[in-house]
Design an enzyme around this catalytic site. Structure first.
Site: not given
Lengths: 137, 137
Positions: B55, B62-63, B68, B83
């Protein structure tokens, strides 16, 4: 078809702008929310942006929680990805809703990792189930 | 309606099991993929589980990107949340597909943070746009 994971994508509108611009509060709220759902926290990273906004992720044994906030729009996007039967992602969703004082919430639940299994069978091997997992690094 | 962000939820089936069970390879692949899309990497955390699975999350200006893996099912779930107009999340999706040798990919693109704007107007203030953002912590 059975799914390995489930994911809730949450749009929190009409939040308290001060709360969702405060990186320390957001970190506390998300960590408390994941603990309330009895998730096993592995790591977490939260960052404040200038002039507004916070981004952060929590890796949990059962997958992850991620957030991005736009305080100037009173809006926060949250993803809650879980696997296994031991935790309920909706506990996390509700905890955050109450903490952000959000007056308008939109949520979608998705299934992730769909596999065909014989009738009555389960996807038994879920390595990330809390309590069964050993974290190596 | 205009959206603050876009998110691709990717199901990578029929991946190479050795690659998606190798935490170092996965970390390298995801960091290279985000760099190929010219994203600004802020922090990253990757963890290997016993007996199988990895994980990890990368927070970008930008986010975020999250993964996983279930090597025992040759399956990896990846979220790519962006974004701003400066990066293309599909660059990341394709880079990972090629690197995992996935023979069966399913992707959904979602809009996040929808707001009503006047005709011809944009959601101008995007604090997480690469190149405009100052990271405070």
């Amino acid at each position: 078809m059975k799914a390995l994971g489930r994911q809730i994508l949450v749009e929190y509108y009409d939040c308290d702008a001060d709360i969702i611009n405060d990186v320390a509060q957001i970190e506390n709220i998300l960590l408390s929310a994941t603990r309330a759902a009895k998730a096993s926290i592995i790591s977490h990273n939260f960052h404040k942006f200038s002039p507004h906004g916070v981004s952060g992720t929590i890796v949990i044994a059962e997958s992850h929680v991620a957030i991005h906030t736009w305080p100037e729009y009173n809006y926060a996007a949250v993803d809650i990805f879980t696997c296994g039967e031991t935790i309920d992602p909706w506990t996390i969703q509700e905890y955050i809703k109450d903490s952000f004082l959000s007056k308008n919430v939109s949520s979608i639940e998705m299934k992730r990792g769909l596999f065909k299994v014989a009738p009555g069978e389960e996807l038994l091997f879920k390595p990330k189930d809390a309590g069964k997992v050993n974290i190596l690094n």
